[in-house]
Design a protein around this motif. Sequence first.
Motif, PDB file in Angstrom:
ATOM      1  N   ASP A  27       0.846  -1.192   0.000  1.00 18.64           N
ATOM      2  CA  ASP A  27       0.000   0.000   0.000  1.00 18.64           C
ATOM      3  C   ASP A  27       0.884   1.245   0.000  1.00 18.64           C
ATOM      4  O   ASP A  27       1.475   1.573   1.016  1.00 18.64           O
ATOM      5  N   PRO A  28       0.975   1.954  -1.135  1.00 21.24           N
ATOM      6  CA  PRO A  28       1.832   3.140  -1.194  1.00 21.24           C
ATOM      7  C   PRO A  28       1.447   4.213  -0.177  1.00 21.24           C
ATOM      8  O   PRO A  28       2.282   5.006   0.231  1.00 21.24           O
ATOM      9  N   ALA A  29       0.185   4.248   0.251  1.00 18.30           N
ATOM     10  CA  ALA A  29      -0.244   5.242   1.236  1.00 18.30           C
ATOM     11  C   ALA A  29       0.341   4.937   2.614  1.00 18.30           C
ATOM     12  O   ALA A  29       0.518   5.838   3.428  1.00 18.30           O
ATOM     13  N   GLU A  30       0.623   3.674   2.889  1.00 22.06           N
ATOM     14  CA  GLU A  30       1.251   3.273   4.147  1.00 22.06           C
ATOM     15  C   GLU A  30       2.448   2.395   3.788  1.00 22.06           C
ATOM     16  O   GLU A  30       2.311   1.192   3.582  1.00 22.06           O
ATOM     17  N   PRO A  31       3.618   2.989   3.659  1.00 23.12           N
ATOM     18  CA  PRO A  31       4.771   2.233   3.172  1.00 23.12           C
ATOM     19  C   PRO A  31       5.144   1.071   4.083  1.00 23.12           C
ATOM     20  O   PRO A  31       4.963   1.132   5.295  1.00 23.12           O
ATOM     21  N   THR A  32       5.625   0.013   3.451  1.00 27.13           N
ATOM     22  CA  THR A  32       6.149  -1.115   4.208  1.00 27.13           C
ATOM     23  C   THR A  32       7.573  -0.768   4.616  1.00 27.13           C
ATOM     24  O   THR A  32       8.428  -0.511   3.768  1.00 27.13           O
ATOM     25  N   GLU A  33       7.800  -0.731   5.933  1.00 26.21           N
ATOM     26  CA  GLU A  33       9.116  -0.435   6.476  1.00 26.21           C
ATOM     27  C   GLU A  33       9.411  -1.402   7.609  1.00 26.21           C
ATOM     28  O   GLU A  33       8.501  -1.826   8.332  1.00 26.21           O
ATOM     29  N   LEU A  34      10.678  -1.712   7.768  1.00 22.25           N
ATOM     30  CA  LEU A  34      11.133  -2.524   8.886  1.00 22.25           C
ATOM     31  C   LEU A  34      12.135  -1.703   9.679  1.00 22.25           C
ATOM     32  O   LEU A  34      13.216  -1.403   9.184  1.00 22.25           O
ATOM     33  N   TRP A  35      11.741  -1.305  10.879  1.00 18.62           N
ATOM     34  CA  TRP A  35      12.590  -0.536  11.768  1.00 18.62           C
ATOM     35  C   TRP A  35      13.349  -1.520  12.648  1.00 18.62           C
ATOM     36  O   TRP A  35      12.751  -2.453  13.204  1.00 18.62           O
ATOM     37  N   LEU A  36      14.647  -1.325  12.757  1.00 17.39           N
ATOM     38  CA  LEU A  36      15.514  -2.239  13.496  1.00 17.39           C
ATOM     39  C   LEU A  36      16.143  -1.525  14.683  1.00 17.39           C
ATOM     40  O   LEU A  36      16.665  -0.421  14.536  1.00 17.39           O
ATOM     41  N   VAL A  37      16.117  -2.171  15.839  1.00 12.95           N
ATOM     42  CA  VAL A  37      16.786  -1.640  17.026  1.00 12.95           C
ATOM     43  C   VAL A  37      17.741  -2.711  17.543  1.00 12.95           C
ATOM     44  O   VAL A  37      17.303  -3.825  17.862  1.00 12.95           O
ATOM     45  N   ARG A  38      19.023  -2.365  17.602  1.00 15.04           N
ATOM     46  CA  ARG A  38      19.967  -3.245  18.268  1.00 15.04           C
ATOM     47  C   ARG A  38      19.883  -2.957  19.756  1.00 15.04           C
ATOM     48  O   ARG A  38      19.792  -1.802  20.174  1.00 15.04           O
ATOM     49  N   GLY A  91       2.756  -2.172   6.073  1.00 17.12           N
ATOM     50  CA  GLY A  91       2.881  -1.116   7.074  1.00 17.12           C
ATOM     51  C   GLY A  91       4.248  -1.155   7.737  1.00 17.12           C
ATOM     52  O   GLY A  91       5.190  -1.737   7.207  1.00 17.12           O
ATOM     53  N   ARG A  92       4.326  -0.531   8.893  1.00 18.30           N
ATOM     54  CA  ARG A  92       5.606  -0.473   9.608  1.00 18.30           C
ATOM     55  C   ARG A  92       5.706  -1.601  10.618  1.00 18.30           C
ATOM     56  O   ARG A  92       4.760  -1.895  11.341  1.00 18.30           O
ATOM     57  N   ALA A  93       6.898  -2.200  10.680  1.00 23.00           N
ATOM     58  CA  ALA A  93       7.197  -3.227  11.669  1.00 23.00           C
ATOM     59  C   ALA A  93       8.451  -2.786  12.421  1.00 23.00           C
ATOM     60  O   ALA A  93       9.262  -2.010  11.908  1.00 23.00           O
ATOM     61  N   LEU A  94       8.604  -3.284  13.634  1.00 24.94           N
ATOM     62  CA  LEU A  94       9.726  -2.940  14.502  1.00 24.94           C
ATOM     63  C   LEU A  94      10.315  -4.231  15.039  1.00 24.94           C
ATOM     64  O   LEU A  94       9.569  -5.110  15.483  1.00 24.94           O
ATOM     65  N   ALA A  95      11.644  -4.354  14.990  1.00 25.45           N
ATOM     66  CA  ALA A  95      12.309  -5.559  15.480  1.00 25.45           C
ATOM     67  C   ALA A  95      13.453  -5.180  16.411  1.00 25.45           C
ATOM     68  O   ALA A  95      14.303  -4.356  16.050  1.00 25.45           O
ATOM     69  N   PHE A  96      13.472  -5.786  17.595  1.00 27.11           N
ATOM     70  CA  PHE A  96      14.552  -5.613  18.568  1.00 27.11           C
ATOM     71  C   PHE A  96      15.411  -6.871  18.533  1.00 27.11           C
ATOM     72  O   PHE A  96      14.901  -7.974  18.770  1.00 27.11           O
ATOM     73  N   ALA A  97      16.697  -6.705  18.243  1.00 27.39           N
ATOM     74  CA  ALA A  97      17.546  -7.891  18.128  1.00 27.39           C
ATOM     75  C   ALA A  97      19.014  -7.531  18.343  1.00 27.39           C
ATOM     76  O   ALA A  97      19.326  -6.667  19.160  1.00 27.39           O
ATOM     77  N   HIS A  98      19.893  -8.164  17.572  1.00 25.62           N
ATOM     78  CA  HIS A  98      21.327  -8.186  17.849  1.00 25.62           C
ATOM     79  C   HIS A  98      22.150  -7.760  16.635  1.00 25.62           C
ATOM     80  O   HIS A  98      21.660  -7.771  15.509  1.00 25.62           O
ATOM     81  N   GLY A  99      23.407  -7.445  16.882  1.00 26.38           N
ATOM     82  CA  GLY A  99      24.289  -6.896  15.857  1.00 26.38           C
ATOM     83  C   GLY A  99      24.396  -7.713  14.584  1.00 26.38           C
ATOM     84  O   GLY A  99      24.055  -7.245  13.496  1.00 26.38           O
ATOM     85  N   HIS A 100      24.884  -8.954  14.682  1.00 28.92           N
ATOM     86  CA  HIS A 100      25.070  -9.737  13.468  1.00 28.92           C
ATOM     87  C   HIS A 100      23.748 -10.169  12.856  1.00 28.92           C
ATOM     88  O   HIS A 100      23.599 -10.159  11.634  1.00 28.92           O
ATOM     89  N   SER A 101      22.779 -10.546  13.674  1.00 29.47           N
ATOM     90  CA  SER A 101      21.506 -10.981  13.098  1.00 29.47           C
ATOM     91  C   SER A 101      20.813  -9.834  12.363  1.00 29.47           C
ATOM     92  O   SER A 101      20.246 -10.043  11.286  1.00 29.47           O
ATOM     93  N   LEU A 102      20.869  -8.629  12.898  1.00 34.22           N
ATOM     94  CA  LEU A 102      20.231  -7.500  12.213  1.00 34.22           C
ATOM     95  C   LEU A 102      20.977  -7.124  10.937  1.00 34.22           C
ATOM     96  O   LEU A 102      20.356  -6.690   9.957  1.00 34.22           O
ATOM     97  N   ARG A 103      22.282  -7.300  10.931  1.00 38.71           N
ATOM     98  CA  ARG A 103      23.043  -7.021   9.705  1.00 38.71           C
ATOM     99  C   ARG A 103      22.675  -8.026   8.607  1.00 38.71           C
ATOM    100  O   ARG A 103      22.535  -7.658   7.438  1.00 38.71           O
ATOM    101  N   VAL A 104      22.496  -9.289   8.994  1.00 37.01           N
ATOM    102  CA  VAL A 104      22.044 -10.289   8.021  1.00 37.01           C
ATOM    103  C   VAL A 104      20.609  -9.984   7.589  1.00 37.01           C
ATOM    104  O   VAL A 104      20.279 -10.086   6.403  1.00 37.01           O
ATOM    105  N   LEU A 105      19.777  -9.579   8.515  1.00 37.61           N
ATOM    106  CA  LEU A 105      18.392  -9.229   8.184  1.00 37.61           C
ATOM    107  C   LEU A 105      18.358  -8.114   7.136  1.00 37.61           C
ATOM    108  O   LEU A 105      17.595  -8.185   6.159  1.00 37.61           O
ATOM    109  N   ALA A 106      19.183  -7.111   7.295  1.00 31.96           N
ATOM    110  CA  ALA A 106      19.229  -6.016   6.313  1.00 31.96           C
ATOM    111  C   ALA A 106      19.700  -6.528   4.955  1.00 31.96           C
ATOM    112  O   ALA A 106      19.131  -6.164   3.915  1.00 31.96           O
ATOM    113  N   ALA A 107      20.718  -7.369   4.947  1.00 31.14           N
ATOM    114  CA  ALA A 107      21.206  -7.925   3.680  1.00 31.14           C
ATOM    115  C   ALA A 107      20.102  -8.715   2.981  1.00 31.14           C
ATOM    116  O   ALA A 107      19.890  -8.581   1.772  1.00 31.14           O
TER     117      ALA A 107
END
Length: 194
Positions: A6-17, A141-157
């Motif tokens: 849905d372009p009106a509500e962008p799909t985003e994944l927010w990451l917090v280490r 829509g927007r999602a938020l994930a709390f995790a760890h350094g290497h796992s979040l780097r792999v998630l981004a890749a």
Amino acid sequence: MTAEPDPAEPTELWLVRHGATEWSSAGRHTSVTDLPLLPDGEETAVALGSRLAGVDFRLVLTSPRRRARHTAELAGFSDAEVTDDLVEWGYGDYEGLTTLQIRESVPGWTIWSHPSPNGETGADVAARLDRVVARVRATGGRALAFAHGHSLRVLAARWLGLPPEDGRLLRLDTATLSVLGYERETPVVLRWNA
């Protein structure tokens, strides 16, 4: 590649280490060892809450490790859904060691290029995180994930369609916020290590 639902509500994944722990501050590889946050790690987690306040998230996920769950709680997301898919890369026999210690017996070792005896491979980690990517894209829509350094780097890749070892190109400090999203139909990094 997956187009935005849905372009009106962008799909985003927010990451917090997660915030700093004794081992993350010392550069010790920490996966299954369930360490608490340091006092300054707790302070930065609270500060993240003000940066996340007012953002509407359809989905909030956290690793089951105490350091990630406590960061989520302090940031105002005590109801985050716990998922094993977000645990840190399993370091196996290298748990608790620094890269310099490992390189004493394995010159040039990195998690990205060498195996960790009795640990996970990059493909193992990618398989878990591909499920997170698929779920976020299916939810929209927007999602938020709390995790760890290497796992979040792999998630981004994996979000970007890259192999897991390309996570080596994305430095990620403790208690930081990153955002993955789209430019039109192309998955992109919107913000990193902020």
